[in-house]
Write an enzyme that holds these catalytic residues in place. Structure first.
Site, PDB file in Angstrom:
ATOM      1  N   TYR A  59      -5.861  -8.370  -3.267  1.00  0.00           N
ATOM      2  CA  TYR A  59      -5.482  -7.130  -3.965  1.00  0.00           C
ATOM      3  C   TYR A  59      -5.871  -7.235  -5.439  1.00  0.00           C
ATOM      4  CZ  TYR A  59      -2.429  -3.283  -5.501  1.00  0.00           C
ATOM      5  OH  TYR A  59      -1.939  -2.126  -6.051  1.00  0.00           O
ATOM      6  N   GLY A 115       3.837   8.438  -0.950  1.00  0.00           N
ATOM      7  CA  GLY A 115       3.818   7.631  -2.168  1.00  0.00           C
ATOM      8  C   GLY A 115       3.283   8.370  -3.388  1.00  0.00           C
TER       9      GLY A 115
HETATM   10  N1  LIG Z   1       3.544   1.308  -6.081  1.00  0.00           N
HETATM   11  C1  LIG Z   1       3.173   0.532  -7.087  1.00  0.00           C
HETATM   12  O1  LIG Z   1       4.002  -0.119  -7.737  1.00  0.00           O
HETATM   13  C2  LIG Z   1       1.717   0.426  -7.451  1.00  0.00           C
HETATM   14  C3  LIG Z   1       1.388  -0.409  -8.531  1.00  0.00           C
HETATM   15  C4  LIG Z   1       0.059  -0.524  -8.898  1.00  0.00           C
HETATM   16  C5  LIG Z   1      -0.903   0.186  -8.206  1.00  0.00           C
HETATM   17  N2  LIG Z   1      -0.553   0.991  -7.150  1.00  0.00           N
HETATM   18  C6  LIG Z   1      -1.622   1.719  -6.475  1.00  0.00           C
HETATM   19  O2  LIG Z   1      -1.242   3.065  -6.274  1.00  0.00           O
HETATM   20  C7  LIG Z   1      -1.958   3.607  -5.164  1.00  0.00           C
HETATM   21  C8  LIG Z   1      -0.988   4.333  -4.259  1.00  0.00           C
HETATM   22  O3  LIG Z   1      -0.111   3.376  -3.680  1.00  0.00           O
HETATM   23  P1  LIG Z   1       1.402   3.691  -3.353  1.00  0.00           P
HETATM   24  O4  LIG Z   1       2.228   2.835  -4.232  1.00  0.00           O
HETATM   25  O5  LIG Z   1       1.657   5.147  -3.309  1.00  0.00           O
HETATM   26  O6  LIG Z   1       1.498   3.042  -1.887  1.00  0.00           O
HETATM   27  P2  LIG Z   1       1.685   3.705  -0.444  1.00  0.00           P
HETATM   28  O7  LIG Z   1       2.864   4.596  -0.416  1.00  0.00           O
HETATM   29  O8  LIG Z   1       1.623   2.563   0.503  1.00  0.00           O
HETATM   30  O9  LIG Z   1       0.374   4.635  -0.284  1.00  0.00           O
HETATM   31  C9  LIG Z   1      -0.886   4.116   0.013  1.00  0.00           C
HETATM   32  C10 LIG Z   1      -1.713   5.259   0.568  1.00  0.00           C
HETATM   33  O10 LIG Z   1      -3.048   4.793   0.818  1.00  0.00           O
HETATM   34  C11 LIG Z   1      -3.392   5.214   2.119  1.00  0.00           C
HETATM   35  N3  LIG Z   1      -4.456   4.438   2.732  1.00  0.00           N
HETATM   36  C12 LIG Z   1      -4.468   3.127   3.077  1.00  0.00           C
HETATM   37  N4  LIG Z   1      -5.612   2.817   3.690  1.00  0.00           N
HETATM   38  C13 LIG Z   1      -6.352   3.958   3.737  1.00  0.00           C
HETATM   39  C14 LIG Z   1      -7.623   4.297   4.256  1.00  0.00           C
HETATM   40  N5  LIG Z   1      -8.388   3.394   4.872  1.00  0.00           N
HETATM   41  N6  LIG Z   1      -8.083   5.565   4.097  1.00  0.00           N
HETATM   42  C15 LIG Z   1      -7.327   6.494   3.487  1.00  0.00           C
HETATM   43  N7  LIG Z   1      -6.092   6.258   3.011  1.00  0.00           N
HETATM   44  C16 LIG Z   1      -5.624   4.994   3.135  1.00  0.00           C
HETATM   45  C17 LIG Z   1      -2.101   5.131   2.909  1.00  0.00           C
HETATM   46  O11 LIG Z   1      -2.196   5.841   4.130  1.00  0.00           O
HETATM   47  P3  LIG Z   1      -1.329   5.436   5.441  1.00  0.00           P
HETATM   48  O12 LIG Z   1       0.025   6.050   5.264  1.00  0.00           O
HETATM   49  O13 LIG Z   1      -2.120   6.035   6.546  1.00  0.00           O
HETATM   50  O14 LIG Z   1      -1.266   3.935   5.498  1.00  0.00           O
HETATM   51  C18 LIG Z   1      -1.160   5.782   1.893  1.00  0.00           C
HETATM   52  O15 LIG Z   1      -1.279   7.173   1.953  1.00  0.00           O
HETATM   53  C19 LIG Z   1      -2.678   2.432  -4.510  1.00  0.00           C
HETATM   54  O16 LIG Z   1      -4.036   2.425  -4.904  1.00  0.00           O
HETATM   55  C20 LIG Z   1      -1.955   1.225  -5.080  1.00  0.00           C
HETATM   56  O17 LIG Z   1      -2.771   0.073  -5.100  1.00  0.00           O
HETATM   57  C21 LIG Z   1       0.736   1.115  -6.760  1.00  0.00           C
END
Ligand SMILES: NC(=O)c1ccc[n+]([C@@H]2O[C@H](COP(=O)([O-])OP(=O)(O)OC[C@H]3O[C@@H](n4cnc5c(N)ncnc54)[C@H](OP(=O)(O)O)[C@@H]3O)[C@@H](O)[C@H]2O)c1
Length: 304
Positions: A228, A22
């Site tokens: 969240y 991601g």
């Molecule tokens: N995508 C969006 O539209 C969006 C919008 C607003 C904010 N965000 C924020 O952006 C950030 C990245 O999210 P993303 O969109 O890239 O989602 P994602 O692809 O689901 O990535 C989330 C990452 O966090 C890791 N993670 C979860 N629990 C963890 C733990 N206990 N210790 C260490 N790592 C952990 C996951 O690892 P695993 O693979 O092991 O689960 C994964 O690498 C997050 O903080 C999210 O809230 C995203």
């Protein structure tokens, strides 16, 4: 902010959490391409090492880190101390939605991205996105306490940075206080005077109590992705507390945009490359740059 990326004199060292996929993985890639030595961290050793291998960049290395594990951040600090002696950039990216989802049901609803982003889809998604108490606890533990655990363990190393330390907390537009119906909650998290970890954590405790009692509505909490949303509002408040406490650093939080990743079941509309742009720009802020701010991608935005 873009010019600043090229204005740093020496080769900094960064840590990115939750970076096996991601936005986090793309943040690692973009920072490494700017000459930063990046420690890609992930909770799963296999997923993390495969992610490092996929990048094929010599200045990216792996260290395991589960942000829920109290022993994880101190072990990472020991590794960084032995390997580099200091740290320049921390990107707290690891995040968790905390809900269980009927993905096919959600996709069948074909929700307009504008309705999704406004929070106006809360009623619509009630049947397909379920928030239970255990999911809420996990969500808050990863998104708020996980960030705090990592930050507290790595702050002594960031204070040794000769580059000028930056911390980026990856937040969400769900954090914006105007989305929270309860005025008391908005005040508790929004007023700088007296804002502290204790006050933030008191709000989180109350949220979990109301969640357990099944009274989120009465408590004035957000009904769209409730855990969240409050976890990210708490993260923003924590960012402001930290920035006030460490004026020599640039400490900011950022909504990366609505990005196509696993966390939103690939309903997002931006690429990870677009989503990483804001966190990377804030990570590369020069000394004297803004601190204690919230950005919507690369644009300064309001906490309220
Ligand atoms: N995508 C969006 O539209 C969006 C919008 C607003 C904010 N965000 C924020 O952006 C950030 C990245 O999210 P993303 O969109 O890239 O989602 P994602 O692809 O689901 O990535 C989330 C990452 O966090 C890791 N993670 C979860 N629990 C963890 C733990 N206990 N210790 C260490 N790592 C952990 C996951 O690892 P695993 O693979 O092991 O689960 C994964 O690498 C997050 O903080 C999210 O809230 C995203």
């Amino acid at each position: 902010m873009r010019n600043s990326i090229y204005s740093k004199p020496i080769n900094p060292v960064a840590v990115v959490t939750g970076a096996n996929k991601g936005i986090g993985l793309e943040v690692v890639r973009q920072l490494a391409l700017h000459g930063v030595t990046v420690v890609l961290t992930a909770r799963d050793q296999g997923r993390g090492t495969r992610a490092v291998d996929s990048l094929k960049l010599p200045n990216v290395l792996f260290h395991q880190l589960d942000v829920r594990d109290p022993g994880g951040p101190p072990a990472l600090a020991d590794f960084l101390t032995a390997r580099f002696g200091s740290l320049d950039i921390l990107v707290n990216n690891a995040g968790h939605g905390g809900v269980t989802t009927d993905v096919e049901g959600l996709k069948a609803l074909n929700i307009d991205p504008r309705q999704w982003l406004s929070g106006g889809a809360a009623d619509l998604v009630r049947g397909v996105i379920k928030q239970d108490y255990e999911g809420a606890v996990a969500c808050i533990d990863i998104n708020y306490f996980g960030c705090k655990r990592v930050t507290e363990a790595l702050l002594p190393l960031l204070q040794l940075s000769s580059w000028g330390a930056t911390i980026v907390n990856v937040s969400s537009l769900r954090s914006e206080l105007r989305r929270i119906p309860g005025e008391r909650i908005r005040k508790e998290l929004g007023e700088m005077e007296g804002l502290s970890e204790e006050r933030i954590e008191e709000v989180l405790r109350r949220f979990l109590e109301d969640m357990k009692r099944g009274d989120l509505d009465g408590g004035g909490w957000c009904l769209m992705l409730p855990a969240y949303s409050i976890s990210k509002a708490a993260l923003n408040a924590y960012t402001r507390v930290l920035a006030a406490r460490h004026p020599a650093m640039r400490i900011n939080c950022v909504h990366p945009g609505y990005v196509d990743t696993d966390i939103n079941w690939h309903t997002g509309i931006l690429t990870v490359s677009e989503g990483a742009r804001g966190p990377v720009a804030l990570a590369m802020l020069p000394a004297g740059g803004p601190s204690g701010c919230y950005y919507d991608q690369t644009t300064l935005a309001s906490f309220f």
